[in-house]
Enzyme design. Structure first.
Site, PDB file in Angstrom:
ATOM      1  N   GLY A 332       0.814  -1.211   0.000  1.00 59.92           N
ATOM      2  CA  GLY A 332       0.000   0.000   0.000  1.00 59.92           C
ATOM      3  C   GLY A 332       0.846   1.258   0.000  1.00 59.92           C
ATOM      4  O   GLY A 332       1.984   1.273  -0.495  1.00 59.92           O
ATOM      5  N   SER A 333       0.312   2.306   0.609  1.00 63.67           N
ATOM      6  CA  SER A 333       0.980   3.613   0.545  1.00 63.67           C
ATOM      7  C   SER A 333       2.295   3.665   1.291  1.00 63.67           C
ATOM      8  O   SER A 333       3.021   4.655   1.181  1.00 63.67           O
ATOM      9  CB  SER A 333       0.048   4.673   1.130  1.00 63.67           C
ATOM     10  N   THR A 334       2.628   2.639   2.046  1.00 63.26           N
ATOM     11  CA  THR A 334       3.867   2.689   2.830  1.00 63.26           C
ATOM     12  C   THR A 334       5.100   2.739   1.955  1.00 63.26           C
ATOM     13  O   THR A 334       6.180   3.081   2.427  1.00 63.26           O
ATOM     14  CB  THR A 334       4.000   1.475   3.765  1.00 63.26           C
TER      15      THR A 334
END
Lengths: 675, 372
Positions: A332-334
């Protein structure tokens, strides 16, 4: 003697009668010799079996020498501060020698009546009995309480062939809190028996099944010993051993793991499903490794019942599954900081590059597919890289990934360790998937589509990573230095080969990390990962660090609520990973079934300027990374910086505090973003 | 040849004659195997699986025996020199490319694992019998020298593998042919003398340490009762404690409590001695004596020098197996890794042995009536 002077010439005059007579004569001689030798054998047998019969009968009955194998003590496992994580405890077991029991069924019934054993013990015993020699001792019940031992002693005279044995058994004082890091030992099974050196395991009942216990089996087990004893006709030992070779105990292991931090991480995760991995980014040491739900390894040591085992394996929550090293999650956005850095390195973006975010993004000249932002109102008309990281703006990264292309994207992410094993020393690790054209062709038999690059840009699509991989990638980004092969074992006890247990115990393992006066521990080697990223441009790196810091500080930072008042500077990135795509409809956490809800993810490190810890947190079906995972990171970092480090300060007198250094430009940055 | 049999002898022929089986020899072998299986069952700790495996091996070995009994001796007489040369080549191949098993190079991997030394157990006596068959007996010194070379080459090739036990047995089988062929007594005596002078030289310069250890242990097992003398002492205790009548089948404490080493292979006689006593041992020796006696009968009644020498050598070699094994477990001889023929568990040598019996039967049953 018949003379033969003419050699081959006489061949035609071969005298068949004479030859036959010659051979017959020789056969007669041979027969006489054979007969005499048979007599010799008989004479020897007569001497042994008749003349010396009494002597040998006595020796056979009374003085028998038997070789008893002695199991080596399994090596202990300590945490980094010398706290025991896996030890050997004395337990009493009930064993039966079938040959010496008059009536087996009656004996078992008697023990059942006395409540010394249960029905399931007898069932397991009957199973073990099959194919065993009748004079061998067979386990009836693995663990006897002190009380049961005492009650057995009363009736002992009525139970010939039944005896109490004292054994060392593995015990994990922290149980399920640490099981996914340590693994466990269990009874050796048929398949393992074929794999191991059986002569070294003659006295051993347990073997590492999973995790560290399995990975370091060769070191932990040690070397078997023997004693030769005299026994009477029932197999009872008479007198002291004639000859003894002491076993060599297994090596002790000291982990880099800090049990205090481990417990804090476990507590932070609470009842949620997921995983937390905390690393030391400077050398690849694992400080905490949690996977939830877990199970109590001590049940496996004593032999778990098949009913309990089925409960564990059939549970939807999969407690046996080690999410930290085998759980495959979309990052994801990590990974947006990683991608921003890649964009900066490849000059696809700079600090002034902005995009306009109306709440969605479309591939230029291709109106067909709309890629949504998580915020349907968008993040404004001038979103730069910093704001894109702070607020986790999706369209910025759709655009970046699209312009970058999958080739650059995946080759750079590969440098951060995605798609590869982290080398963690516990085996069974999965390496995840860092998709590229080649992967797509081989695994999906299809070409790569530009739209797939776009969603890869926000860490979704085919891209999956394990929590430990994620933690390691952040560790690398944090230090801007090498990435290391991860390891749990930092020290192995030095070679005491050939020395007895007593000599070894003189060199007690030191209880603190700092002192190793006796040379008890030998450090394991720090290994750099094969593929490394090039961090020579420190400006780009610093820009990403700043943005990650502001994630925890800036008013619109996604982890601000969790970190604003922290006593140290930490950097991070949240992620909220969609598991379930609803067409057109608004995602509503309340209405969506729990197992379809978003995964909350957080990666971070601290302190900002000289990272000491880096972590990754994945919480399954919890919702937003900022609201669910980030507070867990805060709790863990608080534990580390406020409690663990303080404790160390107290023990170490001379500490120069370098942590207070001003991050001068941070205020300006806040202003700029706010423009 | 069976054609001639049929023409000259119109009598109805029995199945045994048709199959070329020698019934007295077969009777001896079968009773020995029957007794052996009882002992084996006890020695393996009442293992039905081991028993079944042994029976399967025996069935296969019997198959080979029947095949070789059916082949007229003239056939392999013609093939003898080629067989011998092939054997030498294979032995060289083993040294160059062989598989290592238990520290010794004995196996050749040709699709299946094959031990050329097993072939040589038969090829060496055959070769010598063939050699003397072509010449007038008794042999000249020159012929004896060549015979010696024929024995020495395979013996040395096997000795360096290293497999001392087998190499000595193969040397024996060749020497027996030379003995039967009529080597002068004078020479036998002088060779014995030379041998006794050479023995100390061999001890100090040729023998490996493990071989020396075996001899030392043999000379005084009590000196190291927990080390290498252990096997012999335990074996003697087992046999001695059996007494006259034995402790009874499956009742041997030495055997059942695993005091005996390798009790289903090399030391199986100790199990027999413990459980069946002196009487049981006599019974076994009588069975062996029956087979050996029949072997000598076949030797004396064979029609040609080749078959006579071969039959005699096979019979004597069989005896050596028995004597060495029983001598070893009773402490008469040093420990040499040799199984007790037809009784011990497993062993690739079983097939070779049964082929040898097949040849022996063939020699008896393929006689030309014309020659009488």
């Amino acid at each position: 003697m018949i003379k033969n002077k003419s050699g081959y010439a006489t061949r035609s005059f071969k005298d068949h009668y004479l030859e036959r007579k010659l051979i017959t004569d020789r056969v007669i001689v041979a027969t006489v010799l054979v007969f005499l030798m048979f007599i010799l054998l008989l004479a020897r047998l007569w001497y042994l079996q008749v003349v010396r019969f009494e002597d040998f009968k006595t020796r056979s009955n009374n003085n028998r020498i038997s070789v008893i194998p002695i199991a080596p003590k399994r090596g202990l496992i300590y945490d980094r501060n010398g706290i025991l994580l896996a030890e050997n405890r004395s337990v009493y077991s009930l064993e039966v020698i079938p040959e010496q029991v008059e009536d087996l069924q009656q004996t078992l019934d008697f023990l059942l009546n006395k409540n010394l054993i249960e029905e399931k013990d007898t069932e397991a015993f009957q199973e073990r009995l099959k194919g065993q020699r009748r004079f061998k001792s067979i386990l009836l019940k693995a663990q006897m309480s002190e009380d049961e031992v005492a009650r057995f002693a009363v009736d002992r005279h009525r139970l010939p062939g039944v005896k109490i044995e004292a054994n060392l058994i593995r015990y994990y004082p922290y149980g399920e809190e640490i099981v996914h890091a340590l693994g466990y030992v269990g009874r050796i099974n048929e398949r393992e028996l074929n794999r191991i050196d059986q002569s070294n395991y003659k006295a051993t009942r347990y073997i590492g099944k999973v995790g560290l216990e399995k990975f370091y089996e060769g070191l932990l087990h040690g070397k078997i010993g023997f004693k030769q004893v005299e026994t009477d006709v029932q197999g009872r030992i008479i007198g002291s051993p004639l000859r003894e070779q002491l076993p060599v105990p297994g090596k002790d292991l000291k982990l880099s793991l800090d049990i205090q931090l481990q417990l804090a991480a476990s507590k932070a995760l609470g009842a949620e499903k997921g995983s937390i991995v905390v690393l030391n980014p400077n050398n690849g040491e694992v400080l905490a490794l949690v996977s939830n739900p877990a199970y109590d390894p001590n049940h496996f040591v004593t032999g778990i019942s098949s009913k309990d085992y089925n409960l564990l394996t059939s549970s939807d929550d999969q407690p046996l599954f080690n999410r930290a090293i085998r759980g495959l999650y979309s990052p994801g956005s990590t990974i947006k900081p990683h991608l921003a850095w890649t964009g900066l390195e490849n000059k696809l973006i700079d600090k002034n590059y902005t995009i306009s975010d109306p709440g969605y993004w479309i591939i230029p000249n291709e109106e067909a597919r709309v890629y949504r932002d998580w915020n349907k109102f968008g993040h404004g008309t001038q979103v730069n890289y910093r704001q894109a990281i702070i607020e986790s703006c999706d369209p910025f990264f759709y655009d970046l990934a699209f312009r970058m292309g999958i080739d650059i994207l995946s080759s750079y992410m590969f440098q951060f360790g995605f798609g590869q094993s982290t080398g963690i020393d516990m085996g069974e690790e999965l390496s995840g998937i860092m998709p590229d054209r080649k992967w797509k062709r081989e695994k999906r038999n299809s070409r790569w589509f530009p739209g797939e690059t776009v969603i890869t840009g926000i860490g979704q699509g085919y891209w999956v990573a394990t929590p430990i991989q994620l933690a390691n990638s952040v560790a690398q980004l944090a230090t801007g230095d090498k990435r290391y092969d991860l390891r749990l074992v930092s020290h192995i006890s030095s070679d005491f080969n050939g020395k007895s247990d007593n000599e070894k115990s003189k060199a007690q393992p030191p209880q603190t990390q700092s002192t190793d006066v006796l040379g008890y521990w030998t450090p394991t080697s720090v290994k750099e990962a094969k593929v490394q990223a090039d961090f020579s441009n420190k400006t780009n790196l610093k820009m990403v660090h700043e943005a990650m810091y502001l994630v925890t500080q800036f008013p619109r930072g996604t982890a601000k609520n969790a970190f604003l008042d922290a006593a140290y500077r930490s950097a991070g990135k949240t992620g909220t990973v969609q598991l379930f795509t609803q067409s057109g409809e608004e995602y509503d956490a309340e209405k969506t079934a729990k197992h379809l809800r978003d995964n909350a993810v957080y990666v971070g490190y601290a302190p900002l300027d000289k990272p000491e810890i880096a972590l990754a947190i994945v919480v399954e079906n919890a919702g937003h990374g900022g609201s669910e995972a980030a507070p867990m990171a805060r709790a863990i970092m608080d534990e580390y910086f406020l409690k663990i480090k303080n404790r160390k300060k107290q023990t170490q007198t001379a500490v120069s505090d370098k942590s207070v250094s001003d991050f001068s430009r941070s205020d300006q940055m806040v202003d700029k973003v706010g423009e | 040849m069976s054609m001639i049999d049929l023409e000259n002898n119109r009598r109805e022929i029995s199945i045994a004659q048709y199959l070329h089986i020698d019934l007295p020899l077969l009777t001896g072998i079968l009773s020995l195997i029957g007794f052996g299986l009882f002992v084996l069952y006890s020695a393996t700790g009442e293992s039905q699986d081991d028993l079944n495996r042994q029976i399967i091996r025996l069935v296969i070995a019997f198959g080979f025996m029947f095949i070789f009994a059916w082949i007229p001796p003239r056939v392999y007489q013609q093939w003898t020199p080629y067989l011998y040369i092939l054997g030498i080549i294979l032995l060289l191949a083993v040294l160059l490319f062989g598989d290592k098993g238990k520290g010794a190079q004995r196996w050749l991997n040709i699709g299946f694992r094959f031990q050329p030394s097993e072939l040589m157990k038969l090829a060496v006596p055959m070769m010598l019998a063939w050699y003397f068959h072509e010449r007038k007996l008794p042999p000249t010194y020159k012929e004896l020298f060549f015979a010696g070379v024929m024995i020495a080459v395979p013996t040395l090739l096997i000795m360096v593998q290293p497999d001392l036990g087998t190499s000595l047995l193969i040397a024996c089988s060749g020497i027996f042919v030379v003995f039967l062929a009529g080597i002068p007594w004078r020479l036998i005596v002088s060779l014995t003398l030379i041998g006794s002078v050479y023995a100390p030289v061999h001890w100090f310069y040729v023998m490996a340490d493990y071989q020396k250890q075996r001899v030392l242990t043999f000379l005084n097992p009590e000196q190291d009762p927990l080390g290498s003398g252990y096997h012999i002492i335990q074996s003697e205790i087992a046999i001695g404690s059996g007494g006259l009548k034995g402790k009874g089948w499956l009742q041997g404490t030495q055997s059942q409590l695993e005091f005996l080493p390798e009790r289903n292979t090399d030391f199986i006689f100790s199990v027999l001695g413990e459980e069946f006593g002196f009487y049981g041992a006599i019974l076994l020796l009588v069975m062996y004596a029956w087979i050996i006696g029949r072997g000598f009968y076949i030797t004396v009644n064979a029609q040609e020098t080749y078959t006579r020498l071969l039959a005699g050598a096979i019979t004597l070699t069989f005896f050596v197996y028995i004597f060495v094994n029983i001598g070893m477990v009773t402490g008469l001889l040093p420990v040499v890794g040799l199984p007790l023929p037809l009784v011990s568990y497993g062993g690739t040598s079983m097939v070779t042995l049964m082929i040898a019996f097949g040849i022996l039967m063939g020699i008896q049953t393929h006689k030309k009536l014309l020659a009488r």
